[in-house]
Scaffold this motif. Structure first.
Motif, short mmCIF file in Angstrom:
data_model
loop_
_atom_site.label_atom_id
_atom_site.label_comp_id
_atom_site.label_asym_id
_atom_site.label_seq_id
_atom_site.Cartn_x
_atom_site.Cartn_y
_atom_site.Cartn_z
N ARG A 1 34.75 38.07 42.73
CA ARG A 1 36.05 37.63 42.19
C ARG A 1 35.84 36.60 41.07
O ARG A 1 35.07 35.66 41.22
N THR B 1 44.27 37.09 45.73
CA THR B 1 44.29 38.08 46.81
C THR B 1 43.05 38.98 46.82
O THR B 1 42.85 39.76 47.75
N ASN B 2 42.21 38.88 45.79
CA ASN B 2 41.02 39.73 45.69
C ASN B 2 39.94 39.25 46.68
O ASN B 2 39.43 38.13 46.53
N PRO B 3 39.57 40.08 47.67
CA PRO B 3 38.58 39.65 48.67
C PRO B 3 37.12 39.81 48.21
O PRO B 3 36.21 39.40 48.92
#
Length: 272
Positions: free
Chosen positions: A171, A165-167
């Motif tokens: 990442r 979910t990390n944009p």
């Protein structure tokens, strides 16, 4: 006997100049700390007060300033109260340093846990503070390490977090200071840590340091005990000299007061 003085000008002025030196150093520390703090954005400044080297510099500078001010004025004015304050403060600091050293040695596991806590806090705020960022990068390069326990600790940072979910474009990455250095490279590739957390230890070890900094730091401390002992002694000696000079001067001033009282009494009553 009125002209005779118990107060040695040598002790008085040695203590004064001793304090003056540390007083000036403390002012430089405060100035550098305040300047470094003012250069930062307000949001970032509030985000990581606990791990900010500039705040630490300001706090230590102010404490040193206040203590040495007592020593300077106390020695120059021959003020017992200020000299006692100076001496007591130095004694407390010396005893705290001694206690910290003994407790750190006896409770090494708890000390290790505290160091781990500090490093994890620094990882979380890595991108919030340029001073902190430079400090971590320097540490990781010097100790050839990455993260606290391992390179995967960088997932604690919101930019390097490895969840799907990390944009963030970073990442699953690690900072460039984790990368194995290539001396032939003229320009440092700051993106060399891209996607390293997604790799296994064996795969990642070809590109970055996979060992954490806590173990490396502990090993370095064990290997440099004599050096650390020398530094501790270097910090302790000026404190002990300050305490000794202050106590000598206090005793001389008290002797002077006793002499003056005796002379006054003797003038009032020659048979005294």
């Amino acid at each position: 006997g009125d002209d005779f003085s118990f107060v040695s000008p040598v002790v008085k002025y040695v203590l004064f100049f001793f304090n003056m030196l540390f007083w000036m150093i403390s002012m430089v520390m405060v100035a550098v700390g305040v300047y470094a703090r003012l250069l930062k954005h307000a949001e970032a400044a509030m985000a990581c007060l606990a791990v900010d080297p500039a705040i630490l510099l300001v706090v230590v500078g102010i404490l040193t300033f206040l203590i040495t001010f007592c020593g300077c004025v106390g020695s120059l004015r021959e003020n017992i109260c200020l000299l006692q304050t100076f001496s007591i403060c130095l004694t407390i600091i010396f005893l705290l340093q001694l206690a910290a050293g003994v407790l750190g040695f006896v409770f090494s596991d708890k000390a290790r846990g505290k160091v781990s806590e500090i490093i994890n806090g620094a990882i979380v705020h890595y991108r919030d503070d340029l001073d902190l960022q430079n400090l971590i990068d320097f540490g990781q390069k010097e100790f050839s390490c990455c993260g606290g326990v391992s390179y995967k600790d960088w997932s604690q940072n919101m930019y390097f977090n490895c969840t799907t979910t990390n944009p963030s474009r970073e990442r699953c990455s690690v900072p460039f200071s984790c990368c194995l250095r290539d001396d032939s490279e003229a320009v440092i590739n700051t993106m060399c840590g891209q996607g390293m957390q997604a790799m296994s230890y064996l795969e990642a070890s070809a590109f970055i340091y996979t060992n954490g900094c806590i173990d490396k730091l502990v090993n370095w401390i064990h290997s440099n005990l004599f050096l650390l002992g020398g530094i501790a002694l270097g910090l302790a000696v000026p404190q002990l000299v300050g305490i000794l000079l202050a106590q000598i001067l206090i005793n001389q001033i008290r002797d002077q007061i006793k002499l003056q009282l005796y002379n006054q009494q003797h003038r009032a009553d020659p048979w005294y």
